[in-house]
Scaffold this motif. Structure first.
Motif, PDB file in Angstrom:
ATOM      1  N   UNK A  49     -30.981 -42.516  -6.985  1.00 30.39           N
ATOM      2  CA  UNK A  49     -30.114 -41.353  -6.832  1.00 30.39           C
ATOM      3  C   UNK A  49     -30.675 -40.444  -5.750  1.00 30.39           C
ATOM      4  N   UNK A  50     -29.796 -39.972  -4.888  1.00 30.96           N
ATOM      5  CA  UNK A  50     -30.142 -39.042  -3.822  1.00 30.96           C
ATOM      6  C   UNK A  50     -29.204 -37.841  -3.939  1.00 30.96           C
ATOM      7  N   UNK A  51     -29.748 -36.618  -3.851  1.00 33.31           N
ATOM      8  CA  UNK A  51     -28.966 -35.413  -4.109  1.00 33.31           C
ATOM      9  C   UNK A  51     -29.081 -34.421  -2.952  1.00 33.31           C
ATOM     10  N   UNK A  52     -27.965 -33.733  -2.681  1.00 32.36           N
ATOM     11  CA  UNK A  52     -27.988 -32.527  -1.841  1.00 32.36           C
ATOM     12  C   UNK A  52     -27.582 -31.350  -2.707  1.00 32.36           C
ATOM     13  N   UNK A  53     -28.368 -30.272  -2.652  1.00 26.41           N
ATOM     14  CA  UNK A  53     -28.104 -29.092  -3.457  1.00 26.41           C
ATOM     15  C   UNK A  53     -27.961 -27.871  -2.559  1.00 26.41           C
ATOM     16  N   UNK A  54     -27.248 -26.874  -3.060  1.00 28.11           N
ATOM     17  CA  UNK A  54     -27.095 -25.608  -2.345  1.00 28.11           C
ATOM     18  C   UNK A  54     -26.721 -24.530  -3.340  1.00 28.11           C
ATOM     19  N   UNK A  55     -27.336 -23.354  -3.215  1.00 29.10           N
ATOM     20  CA  UNK A  55     -27.006 -22.244  -4.090  1.00 29.10           C
ATOM     21  C   UNK A  55     -27.214 -22.539  -5.560  1.00 29.10           C
ATOM     22  N   UNK A  56     -28.211 -23.351  -5.883  1.00 29.78           N
ATOM     23  CA  UNK A  56     -28.501 -23.670  -7.273  1.00 29.78           C
ATOM     24  C   UNK A  56     -27.538 -24.653  -7.905  1.00 29.78           C
ATOM     25  N   UNK A  57     -26.764 -25.394  -7.080  1.00 33.64           N
ATOM     26  CA  UNK A  57     -25.818 -26.379  -7.584  1.00 33.64           C
ATOM     27  C   UNK A  57     -26.012 -27.707  -6.842  1.00 33.64           C
ATOM     28  N   UNK A  58     -25.708 -28.806  -7.551  1.00 35.66           N
ATOM     29  CA  UNK A  58     -25.711 -30.121  -6.920  1.00 35.66           C
ATOM     30  C   UNK A  58     -24.357 -30.324  -6.250  1.00 35.66           C
ATOM     31  N   UNK A  59     -24.383 -30.567  -4.945  1.00 36.06           N
ATOM     32  CA  UNK A  59     -23.157 -30.683  -4.160  1.00 36.06           C
ATOM     33  C   UNK A  59     -22.730 -32.133  -3.940  1.00 36.06           C
ATOM     34  N   UNK A  60     -23.719 -32.994  -3.637  1.00 36.80           N
ATOM     35  CA  UNK A  60     -23.426 -34.390  -3.315  1.00 36.80           C
ATOM     36  C   UNK A  60     -24.481 -35.288  -3.948  1.00 36.80           C
ATOM     37  N   UNK A  61     -24.056 -36.496  -4.356  1.00 31.91           N
ATOM     38  CA  UNK A  61     -24.948 -37.451  -5.025  1.00 31.91           C
ATOM     39  C   UNK A  61     -24.618 -38.849  -4.517  1.00 31.91           C
ATOM     40  N   UNK A  62     -25.598 -39.475  -3.856  1.00 30.60           N
ATOM     41  CA  UNK A  62     -25.460 -40.855  -3.382  1.00 30.60           C
ATOM     42  C   UNK A  62     -26.190 -41.757  -4.381  1.00 30.60           C
ATOM     43  N   UNK A  63     -25.549 -42.833  -4.824  1.00 30.47           N
ATOM     44  CA  UNK A  63     -26.086 -43.664  -5.903  1.00 30.47           C
ATOM     45  C   UNK A  63     -26.083 -45.136  -5.491  1.00 30.47           C
ATOM     46  N   UNK A  64     -27.240 -45.773  -5.606  1.00 30.94           N
ATOM     47  CA  UNK A  64     -27.389 -47.214  -5.399  1.00 30.94           C
ATOM     48  C   UNK A  64     -27.804 -47.849  -6.707  1.00 30.94           C
ATOM     49  N   UNK A  65     -27.114 -48.919  -7.113  1.00 27.38           N
ATOM     50  CA  UNK A  65     -27.415 -49.671  -8.321  1.00 27.38           C
ATOM     51  C   UNK A  65     -27.502 -51.150  -7.962  1.00 27.38           C
ATOM     52  N   UNK A  66     -28.449 -51.855  -8.548  1.00 28.67           N
ATOM     53  CA  UNK A  66     -28.591 -53.290  -8.260  1.00 28.67           C
ATOM     54  C   UNK A  66     -27.630 -54.067  -9.158  1.00 28.67           C
ATOM     55  N   UNK A  67     -26.346 -54.082  -8.773  1.00 29.95           N
ATOM     56  CA  UNK A  67     -25.334 -54.676  -9.638  1.00 29.95           C
ATOM     57  C   UNK A  67     -25.351 -56.201  -9.630  1.00 29.95           C
ATOM     58  N   UNK A  68     -25.810 -56.831  -8.559  1.00 31.86           N
ATOM     59  CA  UNK A  68     -25.909 -58.293  -8.613  1.00 31.86           C
ATOM     60  C   UNK A  68     -26.917 -58.720  -9.679  1.00 31.86           C
ATOM     61  N   UNK A  69     -28.011 -57.960  -9.803  1.00 34.30           N
ATOM     62  CA  UNK A  69     -28.999 -58.279 -10.835  1.00 34.30           C
ATOM     63  C   UNK A  69     -28.458 -57.973 -12.225  1.00 34.30           C
ATOM     64  N   UNK A  70     -27.695 -56.868 -12.357  1.00 33.53           N
ATOM     65  CA  UNK A  70     -27.097 -56.529 -13.645  1.00 33.53           C
ATOM     66  C   UNK A  70     -26.115 -57.608 -14.097  1.00 33.53           C
ATOM     67  N   UNK A  71     -25.246 -58.062 -13.200  1.00 32.83           N
ATOM     68  CA  UNK A  71     -24.271 -59.081 -13.574  1.00 32.83           C
ATOM     69  C   UNK A  71     -24.945 -60.422 -13.852  1.00 32.83           C
ATOM     70  N   UNK A  72     -26.066 -60.699 -13.196  1.00 31.51           N
ATOM     71  CA  UNK A  72     -26.838 -61.900 -13.502  1.00 31.51           C
ATOM     72  C   UNK A  72     -27.303 -61.861 -14.953  1.00 31.51           C
ATOM     73  N   UNK A  73     -27.754 -60.702 -15.414  1.00 30.80           N
ATOM     74  CA  UNK A  73     -28.177 -60.556 -16.811  1.00 30.80           C
ATOM     75  C   UNK A  73     -27.004 -60.730 -17.777  1.00 30.80           C
ATOM     76  N   UNK A  74     -25.805 -60.368 -17.333  1.00 36.21           N
ATOM     77  CA  UNK A  74     -24.615 -60.517 -18.174  1.00 36.21           C
ATOM     78  C   UNK A  74     -24.022 -61.915 -18.118  1.00 36.21           C
ATOM     79  N   UNK A  75     -24.653 -62.796 -17.319  1.00 38.74           N
ATOM     80  CA  UNK A  75     -24.232 -64.202 -17.300  1.00 38.74           C
ATOM     81  C   UNK A  75     -23.343 -64.588 -16.142  1.00 38.74           C
TER      82      UNK A  75
END
Length: 326
Positions: free
Chosen positions: A293-319
């Motif tokens: 997770x990567x975040x940009x904040x301003x004025x005490x608030x989270x404005x933007x959130x970039x998210x990377x998940x290893x979904x090929x590995x997750x789906x491998x675990x699900x079969x």
């Protein structure tokens, strides 16, 4: 005090700018001899400088003709979590013509923007000794016209840079430790949720962590969404229905840099597959998930959130082996 971010930034942005052949001297100066890279499935662990060159950088160079690196974020700071040390992190795209297979993904012969989230430990001499990298191969399959899942929850799109255009080696911004404090508080409260509304304490509202106009940029399979209502509809409801006992936050790295913060776990989440998810019926298997997770904040608030998940590995675990299904 010198800016420790500069050496790894120069190295990573020189790898593919010196012509098609990789420069061995560049890697000697940029990586320690016993460097380890943990890369998203199906690459996984690479040990030693030669294996990292041959197992990660060379395949990208061969698959994406005339490849160039384009950073959207590049930040650094002291790591609050063990193993400590100084780390740099980035959200970037590897840009080129997809002319040869990459990690088993068949080429399209057309331009692609291969997104990646990257965390690097930097030693006192400026060289990288450890890396964790999630390459969004599921989104690469989408760009190549071979998306293997039945539907996309949000909007599939190119990851934008921050709205303020100041995420690469930021200077003169807020205290990065305070930015990280905000994101850590949000994550602590995000763990518990109402199973009927999927809401968590303190996330929204006048005193909430997130700005009303928050933007959440998700990986292939999820896509991106706008405002908390979009986040719940286009990601959270489906995810928590499928994995209601999920527990996250097992991070090896948490850093803050100006208005930005980044956290990652390898894996971060443990959970049970109790509901259907993206076309896969519930398996009741115990799963783990690698997260960035990567975040940009301003004025005490989270404005933007970039998210990377290893979904090929997750789906491998699900079969499901999504690469072999092309």
């Amino acid at each position: 005090m010198s800016d420790f971010r500069q050496s790894p930034y120069r190295f990573l942005n020189s790898v593919f700018s010196e012509g098609e052949a990789l420069d061995n001297d560049l890697f000697v100066n940029g990586l320690t001899e016993n460097v380890t890279f943990d890369v998203a499935y199906p690459v996984n662990r690479l040990t030693g400088r030669s294996e990292v060159m041959d197992g990660f950088f060379a395949p990208i160079s061969k698959a994406l003709s005339h490849v160039r690196r384009r950073d959207e974020l590049f930040i650094g700071g002291p790591n609050r979590r063990a193993p400590g040390g100084h780390w740099v992190t980035s959200v970037c795209h590897y840009v080129g013509n997809f002319d040869a297979p990459l990690f088993g993904i068949k080429p399209s012969g057309h331009l692609v923007f291969l997104r990646a989230g990257e965390f690097y430990r930097v030693e006192a001499d400026g060289r990288i000794s450890e890396a964790k990298i999630i390459v969004d191969l599921l989104d690469l399959m989408r760009q190549a016209g071979r998306f293997p899942l039945p539907n996309m929850l949000g909007t599939e799109m190119l990851f934008p840079g921050p709205a303020t255009h100041d995420g690469v080696l930021p200077t003169g911004q807020a205290d990065g430790e305070e930015t990280l404090d905000l994101c850590e508080a949000m994550l602590a409260d995000l763990k518990a949720y109402d199973p009927e509304t999927f809401s968590s304490k303190g996330q929204t509202g006048q005193d909430g962590y997130w700005h009303d106009d928050m933007l959440w940029y998700g990986p292939g399979g999820i896509g991106s969404n706008y405002r908390w209502s979009g986040f719940e509809k286009d990601h959270r409801a489906d995810f928590l229905t499928a994995f209601p006992d999920r527990v996250g936050g097992d991070h090896y790295c948490r850093i803050g840099d100006g208005n930005y913060a980044a956290v990652s776990g390898w894996p971060s989440m443990t959970m049970t597959h109790k509901g259907d998810y993206l076309g896969v019926p519930a398996t009741n298997r115990q799963l783990t998930l690698r997260v960035m997770d990567f975040y940009r904040c301003a004025g005490g608030k989270i404005m933007e959130n970039w998210v990377l998940l290893d979904y090929l590995e997750l789906f491998q675990q699900m079969g499901r082996d999504l690469i072999s299904e092309q």
